[in-house]
Scaffold this active site. Sequence first.
Site, PDB file in Angstrom:
ATOM      1  N   VAL A 188      -3.935   2.717   0.053  1.00 35.94           N
ATOM      2  CA  VAL A 188      -4.460   1.854  -1.009  1.00 35.94           C
ATOM      3  C   VAL A 188      -3.297   1.144  -1.705  1.00 35.94           C
ATOM      4  CG1 VAL A 188      -6.496   3.318  -1.361  1.00 35.94           C
ATOM      5  CG2 VAL A 188      -4.470   3.665  -2.771  1.00 35.94           C
ATOM      6  N   THR A 206       0.825  -1.205   0.000  1.00 35.21           N
ATOM      7  CA  THR A 206       0.000   0.000   0.000  1.00 35.21           C
ATOM      8  C   THR A 206       0.863   1.261   0.000  1.00 35.21           C
ATOM      9  OG1 THR A 206      -0.186   0.043   2.418  1.00 35.21           O
ATOM     10  CG2 THR A 206      -1.875  -1.182   1.213  1.00 35.21           C
ATOM     11  N   ASP A 207       0.242   2.362  -0.395  1.00 33.48           N
ATOM     12  CA  ASP A 207       0.957   3.636  -0.427  1.00 33.48           C
ATOM     13  C   ASP A 207       0.528   4.514   0.748  1.00 33.48           C
ATOM     14  OD1 ASP A 207      -1.551   4.662  -1.094  1.00 33.48           O
ATOM     15  OD2 ASP A 207      -1.058   4.947  -3.204  1.00 33.48           O
ATOM     16  N   GLN A 208       0.954   5.762   0.747  1.00 41.07           N
ATOM     17  CA  GLN A 208       0.671   6.670   1.842  1.00 41.07           C
ATOM     18  C   GLN A 208      -0.830   6.921   2.019  1.00 41.07           C
ATOM     19  OE1 GLN A 208       2.687  10.400   1.473  1.00 41.07           O
ATOM     20  NE2 GLN A 208       2.341  10.983   3.590  1.00 41.07           N
TER      21      GLN A 208
END
Length: 139
Positions: free
Chosen positions: A20, A15-17
């Site tokens: 998601v 996931t990213d910041q």
Amino acid sequence: MTIVRTKVNVRYAETDQMGVVYHANYLVWFELGRTELINSLGFNYAEMEEQGVLSPVTDVELKYIKPLRYGQTATVKTWVEKYDGLRVIYAYEIYNQEEELSVTGKSTHICVRKETFKPISIRRTFPDWHEAYLNAAEQ
């Protein structure tokens, strides 16, 4: 048409910041689905590589519809959309655990000789794969 379903547990590292799944990870999931499809047809990509043949991606498409998040389970549906004896186009749909469509995509592949990177005919070089791809695309 043969369709293979592959389950993927969304890991935190994917996931990213924003929380998601980072967009490039869907390409990795496409590969998981593609490998499962090839295995379901009775073949093994690693064995092809041992014979000095690679299958690079020549084109890829992704469409993001609904985000996937850490802790969810995704299902990658994979099938052969088009095959012409030289090129294979795999199609993908990725669903969340509520069976809502999250991502669609395609990847186009050819086979090349490892030492020269020159394209080869799957039809002539791997007649068993050729027949399996024809059958998988038509069913």
